[in-house]
Write a protein that holds these residues in place. Sequence first.
Motif, PDB file in Angstrom:
ATOM      1  N   THR A  41      44.248  46.692  43.270  1.00 42.30           N
ATOM      2  CA  THR A  41      44.658  47.205  44.743  1.00 42.30           C
ATOM      3  C   THR A  41      43.734  46.276  45.497  1.00 42.30           C
ATOM      4  O   THR A  41      44.180  45.799  46.558  1.00 42.30           O
ATOM      5  CB  THR A  41      44.193  48.511  44.723  1.00 42.30           C
ATOM      6  OG1 THR A  41      44.485  49.302  43.654  1.00 42.30           O
ATOM      7  CG2 THR A  41      44.698  48.926  45.960  1.00 42.30           C
ATOM      8  N   THR A  42      42.480  45.977  45.343  1.00 39.52           N
ATOM      9  CA  THR A  42      41.582  45.224  46.163  1.00 39.52           C
ATOM     10  C   THR A  42      42.212  43.643  46.238  1.00 39.52           C
ATOM     11  O   THR A  42      42.329  43.120  47.327  1.00 39.52           O
ATOM     12  CB  THR A  42      40.079  45.261  45.656  1.00 39.52           C
ATOM     13  OG1 THR A  42      39.839  46.540  45.534  1.00 39.52           O
ATOM     14  CG2 THR A  42      39.273  44.558  46.596  1.00 39.52           C
ATOM     15  N   ALA A  43      42.526  43.129  45.154  1.00 39.16           N
ATOM     16  CA  ALA A  43      43.152  41.685  45.153  1.00 39.16           C
ATOM     17  C   ALA A  43      44.431  41.803  46.018  1.00 39.16           C
ATOM     18  O   ALA A  43      44.557  40.873  46.846  1.00 39.16           O
ATOM     19  CB  ALA A  43      43.458  41.498  43.782  1.00 39.16           C
ATOM     20  N   PHE A  44      45.273  42.694  45.688  1.00 39.51           N
ATOM     21  CA  PHE A  44      46.482  42.632  46.623  1.00 39.51           C
ATOM     22  C   PHE A  44      46.178  42.839  48.134  1.00 39.51           C
ATOM     23  O   PHE A  44      46.665  42.146  48.898  1.00 39.51           O
ATOM     24  CB  PHE A  44      47.420  43.821  46.355  1.00 39.51           C
ATOM     25  CG  PHE A  44      48.524  44.045  47.088  1.00 39.51           C
ATOM     26  CD1 PHE A  44      49.668  42.977  47.215  1.00 39.51           C
ATOM     27  CD2 PHE A  44      48.597  45.125  47.871  1.00 39.51           C
ATOM     28  CE1 PHE A  44      50.630  42.978  47.977  1.00 39.51           C
ATOM     29  CE2 PHE A  44      49.708  45.178  48.999  1.00 39.51           C
ATOM     30  CZ  PHE A  44      50.848  44.387  48.754  1.00 39.51           C
ATOM     31  N   ASP A  45      45.330  43.695  48.466  1.00 39.28           N
ATOM     32  CA  ASP A  45      45.031  44.091  49.871  1.00 39.28           C
ATOM     33  C   ASP A  45      44.271  42.884  50.487  1.00 39.28           C
ATOM     34  O   ASP A  45      44.465  42.517  51.745  1.00 39.28           O
ATOM     35  CB  ASP A  45      44.014  45.326  49.822  1.00 39.28           C
ATOM     36  CG  ASP A  45      45.000  46.549  49.573  1.00 39.28           C
ATOM     37  OD1 ASP A  45      46.091  46.592  50.018  1.00 39.28           O
ATOM     38  OD2 ASP A  45      44.411  47.506  49.429  1.00 39.28           O
ATOM     39  N   LEU A  46      43.471  42.106  49.646  1.00 38.37           N
ATOM     40  CA  LEU A  46      42.916  40.832  50.109  1.00 38.37           C
ATOM     41  C   LEU A  46      43.993  39.770  50.335  1.00 38.37           C
ATOM     42  O   LEU A  46      43.858  39.116  51.429  1.00 38.37           O
ATOM     43  CB  LEU A  46      41.912  40.420  49.174  1.00 38.37           C
ATOM     44  CG  LEU A  46      40.479  41.041  49.084  1.00 38.37           C
ATOM     45  CD1 LEU A  46      39.771  40.609  47.732  1.00 38.37           C
ATOM     46  CD2 LEU A  46      39.733  40.644  50.414  1.00 38.37           C
ATOM     47  N   ARG A  98      42.925  33.763  49.677  1.00 42.80           N
ATOM     48  CA  ARG A  98      43.727  33.171  48.468  1.00 42.80           C
ATOM     49  C   ARG A  98      42.472  33.879  47.323  1.00 42.80           C
ATOM     50  O   ARG A  98      41.265  33.613  47.465  1.00 42.80           O
ATOM     51  CB  ARG A  98      43.171  31.721  48.473  1.00 42.80           C
ATOM     52  CG  ARG A  98      44.169  30.932  49.234  1.00 42.80           C
ATOM     53  CD  ARG A  98      43.841  29.444  49.102  1.00 42.80           C
ATOM     54  NE  ARG A  98      44.128  28.950  47.778  1.00 42.80           N
ATOM     55  CZ  ARG A  98      43.427  27.573  47.454  1.00 42.80           C
ATOM     56  NH1 ARG A  98      42.979  26.981  48.516  1.00 42.80           N
ATOM     57  NH2 ARG A  98      43.546  27.300  46.189  1.00 42.80           N
ATOM     58  N   VAL A  99      43.310  34.465  46.636  1.00 42.39           N
ATOM     59  CA  VAL A  99      42.778  35.666  45.615  1.00 42.39           C
ATOM     60  C   VAL A  99      42.763  35.050  43.877  1.00 42.39           C
ATOM     61  O   VAL A  99      43.967  34.853  43.728  1.00 42.39           O
ATOM     62  CB  VAL A  99      43.082  36.960  45.576  1.00 42.39           C
ATOM     63  CG1 VAL A  99      42.298  37.942  44.744  1.00 42.39           C
ATOM     64  CG2 VAL A  99      43.026  37.359  47.296  1.00 42.39           C
ATOM     65  N   THR A 100      41.750  35.018  43.365  1.00 45.24           N
ATOM     66  CA  THR A 100      41.743  34.930  41.600  1.00 45.24           C
ATOM     67  C   THR A 100      41.341  36.183  41.253  1.00 45.24           C
ATOM     68  O   THR A 100      40.240  36.636  41.616  1.00 45.24           O
ATOM     69  CB  THR A 100      41.204  33.610  41.384  1.00 45.24           C
ATOM     70  OG1 THR A 100      41.490  32.341  42.169  1.00 45.24           O
ATOM     71  CG2 THR A 100      41.412  33.221  39.923  1.00 45.24           C
ATOM     72  N   LEU A 101      42.130  36.674  40.473  1.00 44.02           N
ATOM     73  CA  LEU A 101      41.734  37.768  39.685  1.00 44.02           C
ATOM     74  C   LEU A 101      41.321  37.451  38.265  1.00 44.02           C
ATOM     75  O   LEU A 101      42.233  37.157  37.322  1.00 44.02           O
ATOM     76  CB  LEU A 101      42.905  38.872  39.796  1.00 44.02           C
ATOM     77  CG  LEU A 101      42.793  40.250  39.188  1.00 44.02           C
ATOM     78  CD1 LEU A 101      41.677  40.983  39.543  1.00 44.02           C
ATOM     79  CD2 LEU A 101      43.796  41.034  39.481  1.00 44.02           C
ATOM     80  N   PHE A 102      40.226  37.799  38.014  1.00 38.22           N
ATOM     81  CA  PHE A 102      39.800  37.555  36.570  1.00 38.22           C
ATOM     82  C   PHE A 102      39.597  38.868  35.569  1.00 38.22           C
ATOM     83  O   PHE A 102      39.263  39.789  36.167  1.00 38.22           O
ATOM     84  CB  PHE A 102      38.273  36.979  36.532  1.00 38.22           C
ATOM     85  CG  PHE A 102      38.120  35.628  37.249  1.00 38.22           C
ATOM     86  CD1 PHE A 102      38.251  34.543  36.462  1.00 38.22           C
ATOM     87  CD2 PHE A 102      37.767  35.505  38.403  1.00 38.22           C
ATOM     88  CE1 PHE A 102      38.374  33.144  37.148  1.00 38.22           C
ATOM     89  CE2 PHE A 102      37.824  34.253  39.173  1.00 38.22           C
ATOM     90  CZ  PHE A 102      38.107  33.298  38.307  1.00 38.22           C
ATOM     91  N   GLU A 156      51.309  39.680  42.222  1.00 39.92           N
ATOM     92  CA  GLU A 156      51.965  38.195  41.967  1.00 39.92           C
ATOM     93  C   GLU A 156      52.770  37.767  42.960  1.00 39.92           C
ATOM     94  O   GLU A 156      52.672  36.548  43.401  1.00 39.92           O
ATOM     95  CB  GLU A 156      52.941  38.539  40.771  1.00 39.92           C
ATOM     96  CG  GLU A 156      52.317  38.646  39.297  1.00 39.92           C
ATOM     97  CD  GLU A 156      52.127  37.517  38.454  1.00 39.92           C
ATOM     98  OE1 GLU A 156      52.424  36.395  38.727  1.00 39.92           O
ATOM     99  OE2 GLU A 156      51.755  37.722  37.364  1.00 39.92           O
ATOM    100  N   SER A 157      53.461  38.824  43.759  1.00 38.32           N
ATOM    101  CA  SER A 157      54.136  38.365  45.052  1.00 38.32           C
ATOM    102  C   SER A 157      53.373  38.007  46.034  1.00 38.32           C
ATOM    103  O   SER A 157      53.845  37.315  46.945  1.00 38.32           O
ATOM    104  CB  SER A 157      55.289  39.526  45.151  1.00 38.32           C
ATOM    105  OG  SER A 157      55.397  40.307  44.512  1.00 38.32           O
ATOM    106  N   ALA A 158      52.181  38.472  46.089  1.00 41.75           N
ATOM    107  CA  ALA A 158      51.436  38.273  47.332  1.00 41.75           C
ATOM    108  C   ALA A 158      50.532  36.811  47.052  1.00 41.75           C
ATOM    109  O   ALA A 158      49.722  36.535  47.840  1.00 41.75           O
ATOM    110  CB  ALA A 158      50.249  39.262  47.382  1.00 41.75           C
ATOM    111  N   GLY A 159      50.737  36.141  45.905  1.00 43.65           N
ATOM    112  CA  GLY A 159      50.047  34.710  45.509  1.00 43.65           C
ATOM    113  C   GLY A 159      48.879  35.003  44.720  1.00 43.65           C
ATOM    114  O   GLY A 159      47.958  33.957  44.657  1.00 43.65           O
ATOM    115  N   VAL A 160      48.620  36.237  44.235  1.00 42.71           N
ATOM    116  CA  VAL A 160      47.187  36.365  43.449  1.00 42.71           C
ATOM    117  C   VAL A 160      47.243  35.353  42.332  1.00 42.71           C
ATOM    118  O   VAL A 160      48.121  35.714  41.633  1.00 42.71           O
ATOM    119  CB  VAL A 160      46.793  37.780  43.237  1.00 42.71           C
ATOM    120  CG1 VAL A 160      45.575  37.899  42.317  1.00 42.71           C
ATOM    121  CG2 VAL A 160      46.522  38.641  44.505  1.00 42.71           C
TER     122      VAL A 160
END
Length: 387
Positions: free
Chosen positions: A18-23, A29-33, A160-164
């Motif tokens: 949720t945080t990755a999407f909201d950012l 520009r978010v990278t989720l590990f 994915e759609s938000a570019g994470v």
Amino acid sequence: MDTPARVAVVGAGAVGLTTAFDLAERGARVTLFERDTPGGGSTGRAAGICYDAYAEDIDVAVADSAMARFRRLSGEGGFTLHETPYVFLAREGDDAAAAALEESVERMRVHDRAVSLVGADELADRFPIRTDDVLLAGVAENAGWADPAAYVDLFAEKCESAGVEFRVGDAVTLRTDPPGVAVDDVVTARFDAVVVAAGVHSRRLLAEAGHPIALKPYRAQALVAGCDYRGPTVYDATDESYLRPHPAGVLAGDGVEPVEPDPDDWDPTADDWFVADALDAVRHRTAVGDAGESEPPSATDPELDRAWAGLCGATPDRNPLVGAVAEGVYVAAGWHGHGFMWAPAIGERLAEAVLGDGQEAIPDAFDPRRFDGDEEFAVVEGMTLDD
Ligand SMILES: Cc1cc2nc3c(=O)[nH]c(=O)nc-3n(C[C@H](O)[C@H](O)[C@H](O)COP(=O)(O)OP(=O)(O)OC[C@H]3O[C@@H](n4cnc5c(N)ncnc54)[C@H](O)[C@@H]3O)c2cc1C
């Protein structure tokens, strides 16, 4: 044009996704590990119960926005919020629980929660559950349950759609000066901020980077049993157990262990004592009909489908740890079994804190720096009457 902030989020559970999407939605520009699979931590083991029936103003504000967002999301992709009242009850003979229940309902009402206090007869008129042992119950209307796996799938798609950028399979360690992460000891791209949403693993990650947090894991258990159940979500405060409707019948839980597990070495299978107790509790609460001299019959005898254990995180004061621990380094953990139901609200608030000027979006009572990180404390599990 300003360069977008680069943010690393560690952990693809409900909170990290949720945080990755909201950012990302706010321009970062978010990278989720994620070291395992999205939703493979506690989120995939949660019961998915959610409600706004809290007695403290900060909890009410967070739960309010979380419930509103669950409702807006319902119907998107495969995600559904199943609106179901939340009944919390004290049994005959348990005057202490009844008094605590009455007091919490009064406080919930001060905060305008749609919650009422009912006796056994009124409860029986409204719901197909056993009530002849009930001394007092609260009924919260703004409540429901959702499948955590469906929430994970939805937010994985939204990310994915938000570019994470997803880095699944990468277990990271943390760098704090400057903020960053390393995979196999090799520092990855430069980041302006790192959000640690690694569930119960957050403590070790941050401690190794020199920022200990006051977080303790505890093990909780749940099962799904096949039966015909059309009732509400029920928390029995005397028995300290809960059940909620499930497509197969019911999902029932608690089975909290008083022993601190190692988050890297614990037993994910349910204990036999838990399965026996939880099935008894289901049998008991779903027993309806004419009691007569003996136990009323169960709606249908519950048949075990599957059972499991998972880890929750506790803090000394039962408030979560959300916010900065160092310049550009944030944590979001310590949910006392409420991390799923709070994720929709925490993601937004944390994204605002990371990209804004500071902590305004997050209550001071959640500030992780209120503790030194070396506190001794006993775990108080999440679902209690003053929630
Ligand atoms: C039996 C049970 C029932 C529950 N029922 C409910 C409920 O009804 N309602 C509710 O609100 N909550 C419930 N909970 C609590 C809920 O599961 C958690 O509060 C919530 O899932 C926490 O989400 P999270 O995103 O913070 O953590 P997690 O879902 O644990 O996600 C953390 C992620 O971080 C990853 N990670 C860890 N270390 C690293 C690393 N070094 N590098 C990369 N990735 C890493 C993990 O693999 C994991 O996927 C329940 C929990 C259990 C065990």
